[in-house]
Scaffold this active site. Structure first.
Site, PDB file in Angstrom:
ATOM      1  N   CYS A   1       7.631  -7.101   7.262  1.00  0.00           N
ATOM      2  CA  CYS A   1       8.713  -6.180   7.986  1.00  0.00           C
ATOM      3  C   CYS A   1       9.143  -7.396   9.004  1.00  0.00           C
ATOM      4  CB  CYS A   1       8.222  -4.988   8.686  1.00  0.00           C
ATOM      5  SG  CYS A   1       9.757  -4.159   9.555  1.00  0.00           S
TER       6      CYS A   1
ATOM      7  N   CYS B   1       8.032  -4.654  15.626  1.00  0.00           N
ATOM      8  CA  CYS B   1       7.839  -3.674  16.863  1.00  0.00           C
ATOM      9  C   CYS B   1       6.295  -3.866  17.428  1.00  0.00           C
ATOM     10  CB  CYS B   1       7.641  -2.173  16.354  1.00  0.00           C
ATOM     11  SG  CYS B   1       9.219  -1.809  15.547  1.00  0.00           S
TER      12      CYS B   1
ATOM     13  N   GLU C   1       0.944  -1.249   0.058  1.00  0.00           N
ATOM     14  CA  GLU C   1       0.188  -0.037   0.027  1.00  0.00           C
ATOM     15  C   GLU C   1       0.882   1.378   0.242  1.00  0.00           C
ATOM     16  OE1 GLU C   1      -2.885  -0.321   3.308  1.00  0.00           O
ATOM     17  OE2 GLU C   1      -3.244  -2.171   2.769  1.00  0.00           O
TER      18      GLU C   1
ATOM     19  N   CYS D   1      -1.122   5.482   9.945  1.00  0.00           N
ATOM     20  CA  CYS D   1       0.454   4.810  10.320  1.00  0.00           C
ATOM     21  C   CYS D   1      -0.030   3.444  11.039  1.00  0.00           C
ATOM     22  CB  CYS D   1       1.238   5.748  11.384  1.00  0.00           C
ATOM     23  SG  CYS D   1       1.509   7.083  10.854  1.00  0.00           S
TER      24      CYS D   1
ATOM     25  N   CYS E   1       3.227   8.504   1.245  1.00  0.00           N
ATOM     26  CA  CYS E   1       4.049   7.438   2.082  1.00  0.00           C
ATOM     27  C   CYS E   1       4.236   6.103   1.347  1.00  0.00           C
ATOM     28  CB  CYS E   1       2.910   7.318   3.213  1.00  0.00           C
ATOM     29  SG  CYS E   1       3.774   5.997   4.524  1.00  0.00           S
TER      30      CYS E   1
ATOM     31  N   CYS F   1       3.020  -2.395  15.773  1.00  0.00           N
ATOM     32  CA  CYS F   1       2.774  -2.032  14.335  1.00  0.00           C
ATOM     33  C   CYS F   1       2.164  -3.193  13.642  1.00  0.00           C
ATOM     34  CB  CYS F   1       4.218  -1.760  13.945  1.00  0.00           C
ATOM     35  SG  CYS F   1       3.982  -1.606  12.076  1.00  0.00           S
TER      36      CYS F   1
HETATM   37  N1  SAH Z   1      10.138   0.724   9.709  1.00  0.00           N
HETATM   38  C1  SAH Z   1      10.335   2.156   9.497  1.00  0.00           C
HETATM   39  C2  SAH Z   1       9.422   2.840   8.443  1.00  0.00           C
HETATM   40  C3  SAH Z   1       7.641   2.422   8.934  1.00  0.00           C
HETATM   41  S1  SAH Z   1       6.881   2.706  10.121  1.00  0.00           S
HETATM   42  C4  SAH Z   1      10.274   2.810  10.663  1.00  0.00           C
HETATM   43  O1  SAH Z   1      10.158   2.128  11.880  1.00  0.00           O
HETATM   44  O2  SAH Z   1      10.441   4.031  11.017  1.00  0.00           O
HETATM   45  C5  SAH Z   1       6.330   4.377   9.972  1.00  0.00           C
HETATM   46  C6  SAH Z   1       5.933   5.145  11.590  1.00  0.00           C
HETATM   47  O3  SAH Z   1       4.558   4.537  11.533  1.00  0.00           O
HETATM   48  C7  SAH Z   1       6.860   4.467  12.346  1.00  0.00           C
HETATM   49  O4  SAH Z   1       7.276   5.623  13.354  1.00  0.00           O
HETATM   50  C8  SAH Z   1       6.100   3.672  13.190  1.00  0.00           C
HETATM   51  O5  SAH Z   1       6.609   3.429  14.506  1.00  0.00           O
HETATM   52  C9  SAH Z   1       4.781   4.245  13.107  1.00  0.00           C
HETATM   53  N2  SAH Z   1       3.708   3.322  13.511  1.00  0.00           N
HETATM   54  C10 SAH Z   1       3.423   1.935  13.491  1.00  0.00           C
HETATM   55  N3  SAH Z   1       2.498   1.498  13.708  1.00  0.00           N
HETATM   56  C11 SAH Z   1       1.918   2.384  14.170  1.00  0.00           C
HETATM   57  C12 SAH Z   1       0.499   2.258  14.856  1.00  0.00           C
HETATM   58  N4  SAH Z   1      -0.175   1.454  15.100  1.00  0.00           N
HETATM   59  N5  SAH Z   1      -0.001   3.535  15.332  1.00  0.00           N
HETATM   60  C13 SAH Z   1       0.677   4.790  15.110  1.00  0.00           C
HETATM   61  N6  SAH Z   1       2.082   4.809  14.509  1.00  0.00           N
HETATM   62  C14 SAH Z   1       2.448   3.444  13.929  1.00  0.00           C
END
Ligand code: SAH
Length: 384
Positions: A121, A125, A101, A350, A114, A128
């Protein structure tokens, strides 16, 4: 690059993903002049062309040769949705049937795209949804720049001097861009190339969860802007939220970030991303600790209220808690902004990018339920 040859079993080179240097190598290998690279890059990326026949300043003979050995193959668009707030989302099918996406967020004069770098991935985390689905594979440079190409083509034809539908690109979609280093760098080179998209280096941002050696390497080959997904003010908490922290702890990460900034030819700040999760990292003492931690780093802080998804037990903090957190940082002189959730009616916010087109209907039903709970709590208006 080997000399292009024709033949029935030959795989055609996809020119979409070739950076200027690689495109020049390609033409030289064909016995052509280097400047052909700029011409063809312009046709592909500024005019959105995928047919050599349309390249009218390239001789007929060369167009025919190109069609024999090369192709311009973009991702197939499976779904293109526009949110009530103007956010657009494209679900695109990549090679091997994977889908990813890309999201475009318009904000006044600005349009931020974006972009995803991997299918899935590997970093897992805790907050996420992409990580919950595991890692599938790296995207090729063509698949990464293809997202920009598809999004731009949506607006064509348009007058580049008057209108720029995409002014900024953030590598914040699915995946960890610095674990797909070469392809991401090639794609970002095209984003910044004047013959392609001509986006300023300040407006192309790579976001990382903290792959420290790759940040160091990035400084040697690129000068894009850097965003760090920090999410916690100390190692104990960050180890839980962002597991790669156990390998590259906060001190190493901030040092690499600071070195990266000092290596740039202009004065720039890093963006610190901090996803606020209720009761986990959103307390005033976390903000105080963060403020001390970042004291020596030129940075701005982007607070992202957690976006819920079905498999997660985390909650978004209340508006008051978010404000309190922000106030501490502002008080200490930081530029700290809260990222308002955009496009969450189309699962484009995000952490909601999972690229599982097949599951979408099922997931959305559950998702809307969860989203409704969160929204009720805060009076966030969402689409039914
Ligand atoms: N792997 C990279 C890029 C992808 S994530 C990174 O970690 O920077 C893009 C952003 O969205 C990151 O800051 C991530 O932590 C945030 N993100 C991921 N899941 C989220 C969620 N459920 N709610 C809000 N932000 C989130």
């Amino acid at each position: 690059m080997s000399t292009p040859q024709s033949g029935p079993e030959m795989v055609k080179v996809n020119l979409l993903g070739l950076s200027r240097r690689k495109m020049e190598d390609f033409f030289v290998a064909m016995g052509e002049k280097k400047f052909r690279a700029s011409q063809v890059i312009k046709w592909i990326h500024q005019h959105g062309v995928d047919d050599f026949e349309a390249m009218t300043d390239v001789s007929k003979a060369l167009r025919l040769r190109l069609a024999e050995v090369a192709e311009i193959r973009g991702p197939e668009v499976l779904l293109h949705e526009t949110s009530t707030d103007g956010t657009r989302k494209w679900v695109m099918r990549m090679a091997e049937g994977n889908s990813i996406e890309a999201v475009l967020i318009p904000e006044g004069e600005r349009g931020t795209l974006c972009v995803s770098s991997q299918v899935g991935c590997s970093l897992d985390c805790s907050f996420c949804s992409t990580g919950k689905r595991g890692f599938n594979r790296n995207l090729s440079a063509a698949e990464i720049i293809g997202q920009v190409w598809v999004a731009m083509r949506t607006f064509m034809p348009y007058d580049r001097n008057k209108e720029r539908p995409i002014t900024n690109v953030v590598m914040m979609g699915m995946g960890e861009p610095l674990l797909n280093f070469d392809n991401v760098v090639d794609a970002m080179d095209l984003m910044m190339d004047d013959w392609a998209y001509g986006i300023s280096k300040r407006r192309v941002t790579v976001s990382t969860a903290g792959v420290v050696p790759a940040i160091n390497k990035l400084g040697e080959v690129s000068d894009v802007s850097l965003a760090i997904s920090l999410h916690a003010p100390n190692n104990a908490l960050r180890n839980e939220l962002v597991p790669i922290n156990r390998k590259y702890p906060i001190e190493m990460l901030l040092e690499a970030t600071s070195n990266y900034l000092s290596g740039l030819s202009d004065k720039r700040k890093a963006t610190i991303e901090y996803t606020l999760i209720q009761g986990v990292n959103d307390q005033p003492h976390h903000a105080e600790e963060l403020s001390v931690l970042l004291r020596d780093l030129p940075c701005k802080i982007n607070l992202i209220p957690f976006n819920p998804f079905p498999e997660s037990h985390y909650q978004r903090p209340s508006g008051n808690a978010i404000k309190r957190f922000q106030d501490v940082l502002n008080r200490d002189g930081y530029v700290a902004t809260v990222r308002t959730p955009r496009g969450d009616d189309i699962d484009a916010a995000c952490g909601q990018l999972v690229g599982q087109f097949e599951d979408r209907t099922k997931r959305s039903a559950r998702y809307i339920q969860v989203q409704q709970l969160a929204a009720d709590a805060q009076n966030v208006k969402i689409l039914q």
